[in-house]
Scaffold this active site. Sequence first.
Site, PDB file in Angstrom:
ATOM      1  N   HIS A  24      52.107  65.418  47.395  1.00 30.16           N
ATOM      2  CA  HIS A  24      51.163  64.670  46.543  1.00 30.16           C
ATOM      3  C   HIS A  24      51.120  63.240  47.046  1.00 30.16           C
ATOM      4  O   HIS A  24      51.890  62.382  46.609  1.00 30.16           O
ATOM      5  CB  HIS A  24      51.623  64.734  45.081  1.00 30.16           C
ATOM      6  CG  HIS A  24      50.634  64.185  44.100  1.00 30.16           C
ATOM      7  ND1 HIS A  24      50.470  64.684  42.830  1.00 30.16           N
ATOM      8  CD2 HIS A  24      49.737  63.169  44.203  1.00 30.16           C
ATOM      9  CE1 HIS A  24      49.540  63.993  42.196  1.00 30.16           C
ATOM     10  NE2 HIS A  24      49.083  63.053  43.019  1.00 30.16           N
ATOM     11  N   HIS A  53      48.039  60.401  48.437  1.00 28.83           N
ATOM     12  CA  HIS A  53      46.665  60.026  48.766  1.00 28.83           C
ATOM     13  C   HIS A  53      46.716  59.056  49.941  1.00 28.83           C
ATOM     14  O   HIS A  53      47.307  57.976  49.831  1.00 28.83           O
ATOM     15  CB  HIS A  53      45.992  59.372  47.560  1.00 28.83           C
ATOM     16  CG  HIS A  53      45.947  60.261  46.353  1.00 28.83           C
ATOM     17  ND1 HIS A  53      44.902  61.122  46.101  1.00 28.83           N
ATOM     18  CD2 HIS A  53      46.841  60.451  45.342  1.00 28.83           C
ATOM     19  CE1 HIS A  53      45.146  61.794  44.989  1.00 28.83           C
ATOM     20  NE2 HIS A  53      46.321  61.403  44.512  1.00 28.83           N
ATOM     21  N   HIS A 104      44.736  67.861  40.175  1.00 25.79           N
ATOM     22  CA  HIS A 104      45.440  66.956  39.271  1.00 25.79           C
ATOM     23  C   HIS A 104      45.149  67.408  37.838  1.00 25.79           C
ATOM     24  O   HIS A 104      43.981  67.587  37.466  1.00 25.79           O
ATOM     25  CB  HIS A 104      44.932  65.528  39.435  1.00 25.79           C
ATOM     26  CG  HIS A 104      45.380  64.841  40.692  1.00 25.79           C
ATOM     27  ND1 HIS A 104      45.326  65.442  41.924  1.00 25.79           N
ATOM     28  CD2 HIS A 104      45.875  63.588  40.897  1.00 25.79           C
ATOM     29  CE1 HIS A 104      45.779  64.577  42.834  1.00 25.79           C
ATOM     30  NE2 HIS A 104      46.120  63.454  42.238  1.00 25.79           N
ATOM     31  N   GLU A 149      48.291  64.616  33.698  1.00 31.26           N
ATOM     32  CA  GLU A 149      48.874  63.291  33.949  1.00 31.26           C
ATOM     33  C   GLU A 149      48.556  62.446  32.722  1.00 31.26           C
ATOM     34  O   GLU A 149      49.403  62.218  31.867  1.00 31.26           O
ATOM     35  CB  GLU A 149      48.286  62.680  35.217  1.00 31.26           C
ATOM     36  CG  GLU A 149      48.778  61.265  35.512  1.00 31.26           C
ATOM     37  CD  GLU A 149      48.002  60.587  36.641  1.00 31.26           C
ATOM     38  OE1 GLU A 149      48.487  59.547  37.119  1.00 31.26           O
ATOM     39  OE2 GLU A 149      46.916  61.066  37.029  1.00 31.26           O
ATOM     40  N   ASP A 154      52.564  59.759  45.587  1.00 34.07           N
ATOM     41  CA  ASP A 154      51.217  59.554  45.052  1.00 34.07           C
ATOM     42  C   ASP A 154      50.442  58.483  45.824  1.00 34.07           C
ATOM     43  O   ASP A 154      49.671  58.796  46.731  1.00 34.07           O
ATOM     44  CB  ASP A 154      51.301  59.213  43.563  1.00 34.07           C
ATOM     45  CG  ASP A 154      50.014  59.485  42.801  1.00 34.07           C
ATOM     46  OD1 ASP A 154      49.036  59.963  43.405  1.00 34.07           O
ATOM     47  OD2 ASP A 154      49.984  59.223  41.585  1.00 34.07           O
ATOM     48  N   ASP A 155      50.627  57.229  45.461  1.00 36.31           N
ATOM     49  CA  ASP A 155      49.961  56.087  46.111  1.00 36.31           C
ATOM     50  C   ASP A 155      51.022  55.018  46.372  1.00 36.31           C
ATOM     51  O   ASP A 155      51.103  54.009  45.664  1.00 36.31           O
ATOM     52  CB  ASP A 155      48.847  55.535  45.211  1.00 36.31           C
ATOM     53  CG  ASP A 155      47.785  56.576  44.918  1.00 36.31           C
ATOM     54  OD1 ASP A 155      46.919  56.796  45.775  1.00 36.31           O
ATOM     55  OD2 ASP A 155      47.841  57.190  43.832  1.00 36.31           O
TER      56      ASP A 155
END
Length: 317
Positions: free
Chosen positions: A14, A16, A194, A197, A275-276
């Site tokens: 996961h 990005h 997704h 969340e 994630d980011d």
Amino acid sequence: MYDWLNALPKAELHLHLEGSLEPELLFALAERNRIALPWNDVEALRKAYAFNNLQEFLDLYYRGADVLRTEQDFYDLTWAYLLRCKEQNVIHTEPFFDPQTHTDRGIAFEVVLAGITGALKDGKSKLGVDSGLILSFLRHLSEDEAEKTLDQALPFRDAFVAVGLDSSEMGHPPSKFQRVFDRARNEGFLTVAHAGEEGPPEYIWEALDLLKIQRIDHGVRAIEDERLMQRIIDEQIPLTVCPLSNTKLCVFDDMAQHNILDMLERGVKVTVNSDDPAYFGGYVTENFHALHTHLGMTEDQARRLAQNSLDARLVKP
């Protein structure tokens, strides 16, 4: 403990790519492409990372992505992330990329893809990092827009392992994208999304039953629905959980309240991801270390989480 966690072989499921754009590279690309930025320097940009929710983060994320213009830019972005993988013994990664973030700015689909896939190929040959790319639709846009993106991707079908669904969750349930996911599956794509969340457990049910996903991205709110939890455990559906992201975006008020280890001990196939990472303060090892620091994660739990990530790969070795 950090060094031990760093050396642990693991996969990241996961991530990005646009969210791995570190401030230093962002400024370098802005200069290369002669783009004026609203921040005076790297430190000013880092201070802007004090967002309070998913939407505030996304506004900054899309603004940052605007510096990505050329094939070389996308190569450099992806390569910088792969170097982090090598440093942290991430032996396999399945990153997302959001074509619409770029095609809506007038950047050709094939330009974006060539830069990313070029770096992924070099990551395999030069760094020993395996990968599988996931094409992700933006859920705040329409299903018709997602269909156009799928059309653009089909000539490059072999570049992708799966399609996914990301961006603003609230008000954009998985059911909004059932048609395009049906079509993607018919074209041979695996599917992820997704869900759970910020959105409710119902969104996870929809993702499983309507989009027929192989893996749930985030999914932490599944714990609110006992029947859903039992299904996830019985079917061993992997969850790609992102602890630092969850606390930064206030899904949990602080790491000590995170439910990932509770889910692990109940038999959920949870994994640890970043994630980011440029925006949320850490890559995979930092996420593992936060679980050790704030939740008392043991070495045995860390091994199980790492093994889960390797088991949950869409691209099998």
